[in-house]
Design an enzyme around this catalytic site. Structure first.
Site, PDB file in Angstrom:
ATOM      1  N   LYS A   1      -0.286   0.018   7.855  1.00 28.91           N
ATOM      2  CA  LYS A   1       0.251  -0.980   7.737  1.00 28.91           C
ATOM      3  C   LYS A   1       1.162  -1.588   8.631  1.00 28.91           C
ATOM      4  O   LYS A   1       1.320  -2.305   9.093  1.00 28.91           O
ATOM      5  CB  LYS A   1       1.116  -1.190   6.343  1.00 28.91           C
ATOM      6  CG  LYS A   1       1.695  -2.487   5.882  1.00 28.91           C
ATOM      7  CD  LYS A   1       1.150  -2.621   4.169  1.00 28.91           C
ATOM      8  CE  LYS A   1       2.034  -1.800   3.568  1.00 28.91           C
ATOM      9  NZ  LYS A   1       3.888  -1.482   3.455  1.00 28.91           N
ATOM     10  N   SER A   2       2.269  -0.180   8.520  1.00 26.91           N
ATOM     11  CA  SER A   2       3.266   0.217   9.281  1.00 26.91           C
ATOM     12  C   SER A   2       2.761  -0.486  11.040  1.00 26.91           C
ATOM     13  O   SER A   2       3.959  -0.887  11.551  1.00 26.91           O
ATOM     14  CB  SER A   2       3.773   1.705  10.101  1.00 26.91           C
ATOM     15  OG  SER A   2       3.917   2.123   8.470  1.00 26.91           O
TER      16      SER A   2
ATOM     17  N   ASP B   1       5.912   6.653   0.651  1.00 24.02           N
ATOM     18  CA  ASP B   1       5.211   5.479  -0.416  1.00 24.02           C
ATOM     19  C   ASP B   1       4.303   5.908  -1.469  1.00 24.02           C
ATOM     20  O   ASP B   1       3.382   5.735  -1.933  1.00 24.02           O
ATOM     21  CB  ASP B   1       4.657   5.055   0.686  1.00 24.02           C
ATOM     22  CG  ASP B   1       5.667   3.628   1.528  1.00 24.02           C
ATOM     23  OD1 ASP B   1       6.794   3.674   1.128  1.00 24.02           O
ATOM     24  OD2 ASP B   1       5.388   3.946   2.263  1.00 24.02           O
TER      25      ASP B   1
ATOM     26  N   ARG C   1      10.312   2.504  -8.125  1.00 23.86           N
ATOM     27  CA  ARG C   1       8.947   3.405  -8.407  1.00 23.86           C
ATOM     28  C   ARG C   1       9.184   4.233  -8.883  1.00 23.86           C
ATOM     29  O   ARG C   1       8.603   4.809 -10.009  1.00 23.86           O
ATOM     30  CB  ARG C   1       8.353   3.281  -7.087  1.00 23.86           C
ATOM     31  CG  ARG C   1       8.219   2.266  -6.231  1.00 23.86           C
ATOM     32  CD  ARG C   1       7.211   3.448  -4.863  1.00 23.86           C
ATOM     33  NE  ARG C   1       6.535   1.940  -5.019  1.00 23.86           N
ATOM     34  CZ  ARG C   1       5.920   1.181  -3.409  1.00 23.86           C
ATOM     35  NH1 ARG C   1       6.389   2.266  -2.251  1.00 23.86           N
ATOM     36  NH2 ARG C   1       5.520   0.499  -2.821  1.00 23.86           N
TER      37      ARG C   1
ATOM     38  N   GLN D   1      12.371   1.520   8.463  1.00 24.76           N
ATOM     39  CA  GLN D   1      12.377   0.134   8.295  1.00 24.76           C
ATOM     40  C   GLN D   1      14.251  -0.271   9.214  1.00 24.76           C
ATOM     41  O   GLN D   1      14.184  -1.191  10.340  1.00 24.76           O
ATOM     42  CB  GLN D   1      12.381  -0.584   7.504  1.00 24.76           C
ATOM     43  CG  GLN D   1      11.234  -0.914   6.574  1.00 24.76           C
ATOM     44  CD  GLN D   1      11.314  -1.135   5.113  1.00 24.76           C
ATOM     45  OE1 GLN D   1      12.349  -1.689   4.518  1.00 24.76           O
ATOM     46  NE2 GLN D   1      10.314  -1.391   4.628  1.00 24.76           N
TER      47      GLN D   1
ATOM     48  N   ARG E   1      15.646  -7.285  -3.242  1.00 25.71           N
ATOM     49  CA  ARG E   1      15.694  -5.891  -2.072  1.00 25.71           C
ATOM     50  C   ARG E   1      16.539  -6.499  -1.380  1.00 25.71           C
ATOM     51  O   ARG E   1      17.038  -7.357  -0.675  1.00 25.71           O
ATOM     52  CB  ARG E   1      14.658  -5.512  -1.431  1.00 25.71           C
ATOM     53  CG  ARG E   1      13.368  -5.782  -2.701  1.00 25.71           C
ATOM     54  CD  ARG E   1      11.979  -4.829  -1.873  1.00 25.71           C
ATOM     55  NE  ARG E   1      11.608  -3.347  -1.109  1.00 25.71           N
ATOM     56  CZ  ARG E   1      10.717  -3.419  -0.159  1.00 25.71           C
ATOM     57  NH1 ARG E   1      10.062  -3.731  -0.371  1.00 25.71           N
ATOM     58  NH2 ARG E   1      10.758  -2.180   0.123  1.00 25.71           N
TER      59      ARG E   1
ATOM     60  N   GLY F   1       8.879  -5.663   2.892  1.00 24.77           N
ATOM     61  CA  GLY F   1      10.136  -5.647   3.305  1.00 24.77           C
ATOM     62  C   GLY F   1       9.954  -5.254   4.526  1.00 24.77           C
ATOM     63  O   GLY F   1      10.960  -5.041   5.385  1.00 24.77           O
TER      64      GLY F   1
HETATM   65  C1  S3P Z   1       8.093   1.819   6.619  1.00 22.50           C
HETATM   66  C2  S3P Z   1       9.140   2.355   6.096  1.00 22.50           C
HETATM   67  C3  S3P Z   1       9.404   2.801   4.625  1.00 22.50           C
HETATM   68  C4  S3P Z   1       8.379   2.341   3.877  1.00 22.50           C
HETATM   69  C5  S3P Z   1       7.646   0.910   4.594  1.00 22.50           C
HETATM   70  C6  S3P Z   1       6.952   0.840   5.950  1.00 22.50           C
HETATM   71  C7  S3P Z   1       7.674   0.450   8.297  1.00 22.50           C
HETATM   72  O1  S3P Z   1      10.602   2.133   4.450  1.00 22.50           O
HETATM   73  O2  S3P Z   1       8.473   2.742   2.456  1.00 22.50           O
HETATM   74  O3  S3P Z   1       6.050   0.519   3.276  1.00 22.50           O
HETATM   75  O4  S3P Z   1       6.679   0.523   8.651  1.00 22.50           O
HETATM   76  O5  S3P Z   1       8.508   1.433   8.666  1.00 22.50           O
HETATM   77  P1  S3P Z   1      12.297   2.494   4.806  1.00 22.50           P
HETATM   78  O6  S3P Z   1      12.296   2.581   5.737  1.00 22.50           O
HETATM   79  O7  S3P Z   1      12.724   1.102   3.396  1.00 22.50           O
HETATM   80  O8  S3P Z   1      11.824   3.665   4.146  1.00 22.50           O
END
Ligand code: S3P
Length: 450
Positions: free
Chosen positions: A28-29, A327, A358, A176, A129, A101
């Site tokens: 996903k990232s 996660d 969570r 993020q 959020r 997010g």
């Molecule tokens: C992600 C960073 C994480 C993770 C999210 C994906 C990313 O969040 O929990 O599912 O792709 O950069 P945070 O940056 O809030 O830790």
């Protein structure tokens, strides 16, 4: 419910051994970043293995709204014709990021130093959020944000007309936030510096380098210092998205707790900033092995073989590992319920501001299913009952959170009685093939209330 639909109750009934191969979807990232960086490059980026979950599809729509051409071939190959750094057009309408997010925070960063205005919204989870973690640093570049109380979406960002470079120490472990600042730094003359005290997933740094940006990373006593030189011409890439270790976590954990199981999960990226769960499971005594270990696209990759592990023991999870498995705590708490003794998880405050709180969502559901949990602001302890002793039988709230829904579905595979969730719809945000994939291994999932 899917981001726009009605709730989909789901039940997982205790099942026989899980066996076979589980080909989980793309990361996903990396999928979000492929689309966003592709949109900021000049020319055509080609992406295969993209996760076609709702979160990523919302990012694809957003990139179109900012002027990139994003198309999909029937064979699942994606093409992104980028508009170049600083080339984003002003969207005609509100950008709906659904449940994501990652999507909204990365996109806000990427447009914050363009002379355009955009308004962002999402579903009830995303609109609850915190966004100040992104609007604070982008304000330093000269962008303005107007949102609801507490810095919540819907929110309008007015991009900086004459952005200045920034040196920013990220106050919480968040890839993020780090990524939003780096993406904003792309359209700024001079060097943007981001410092993170704890290492978080480093896909943005790796991919920026791949797209031809000048970026360096230095490990210092103050943390990881990332320096990006602004206004590069990003060169389009051909990207093969690796499979998602966070999705692999579900069949792996299901196999570990379900009697007789033997499941192979091929081609999983084991980037050390993502692989903390697997180390933790092994420490708990899980029969988890890495087969066919190799390096692909500069990343360590292996096929994971997970087998039923009857003698799991509770452990104190190393808090230094938290960012690399952030996660995965929901599904780890399920495995911990089947271990003997306490599993202690500390340094996990960030779990409270994910798609749901969570710790609260899992603790409430685990208790309803007969497992004792203690919790504090940034810690929780699951009091494992040992294999065969977890009762189940309850319906848990998924709180619009895919990982909560999937975790309780995994739990129901090995409890004495079925486990249900009020809404399995959010699973489609990250793992749209969860149900058929787990079903093919032998899981008994159904669309009905418990
Ligand atoms: C992600 C960073 C994480 C993770 C999210 C994906 C990313 O969040 O929990 O599912 O792709 O950069 P945070 O940056 O809030 O830790």
């Amino acid at each position: 419910m899917s981001s726009h639909g009605t709730p989909i109750p789901m039940t997982s009934t205790p099942c026989g051994p899980l066996t076979g191969e589980a080909h989980v979807p793309g990361d996903k990232s990396i999928s979000h970043r492929s689309l966003i960086l592709g949109a900021m490059a000049v020319g055509e980026t080609v992406v295969t293995g993209l996760l076609e979950g709702e979160d990523v599809l919302d990012t694809a729509k957003a990139m179109r709204a900012f002027g990139a051409e994003v198309t999909r071939e029937d064979d699942g190959t994606w093409h992104v014709h980028g508009v170049g750094v600083g080339g984003f057009a002003e969207p005609d309408n509100v950008i709906d990021c659904g449940n994501s997010g990652t999507g909204v925070r990365l996109i806000m960063g990427s447009m914050a130093t363009c002379d355009i205005t955009a308004t962002f919204s999402g579903d009830a989870s995303l609109n609850g959020r915190p966004m100040a973690r992104v609007t604070d640093p982008i304000a330093l570049f000269g962008a303005q944000a107007v949102g609801r109380k507490g810095g919540r979406l819907p929110m309008t960002i007015v991009g900086a007309k004459a952005p200045v470079p920034v040196r920013y120490e990220v106050p919480m472990p968040s890839a993020q936030v780090k990524s939003a600042v780096l993406l904003a730094g792309l359209n700024v003359p001079g060097q943007t510096v981001v410092i993170e005290k704890e290492a978080t997933r480093d896909h943005t740094e790796r991919m920026l380098a791949g797209f031809g940006a000048e970026i360096s990373v230095e490990d210092t006593h103050a943390g990881r210092v990332i320096t990006l030189t602004g206004q590069p011409e990003l060169k389009p890439q051909t990207i093969v998205v690796p499979r998602d270790p966070s999705s692999a976590a579900f069949p792996v954990c299901a196999a570990v707790i379900t009697p007789g199981s033997d499941v192979l999960v091929p081609n999983i990226g084991l980037n050390p900033t993502r692989a903390g769960l697997f180390t933790t499971l092994r420490e708990m005594g899980a029969d988890l092995t890495y087969e066919n270990e190799r390096v692909e696209g500069g990343e360590p990759v292996a096929d994971l073989r997970a087998k039923f592990s009857p003698d799991l023991k509770g452990i104190e999870v190393d808090p230094a590992r938290a960012a690399s498995m952030i996660d995965e705590y929901p599904v780890l708490s399920v495995v911990a319920s089947f271990a003997q003794g306490d599993t202690v998880m500390r340094g996990v405050k960030e779990l409270r501001v994910k798609e749901s709180d969570r710790i609260d969502a899992m603790a409430t559901g685990l208790r309803l299913n007969g497992v004792e949990v203690d919790e504090g602001d940034d810690w929780w302890i699951v009091k494992g009952l040992g294999h065969g002793n977890v009762e189940g039988g309850a319906t848990c709230a998924s709180h619009l959170d895919h990982r909560i829904a999937m975790s309780f579905m995994v739990m129901g595979m090995a409890t004495q009685k079925p486990v249900s969730v009020d809404d399995g719809g959010p699973i489609a945000t990250s793992f749209p093939i969860f149900e058929p994939l787990m079903g093919a291994l032998g899981a008994q999932l159904s669309h009905q209330a418990g």
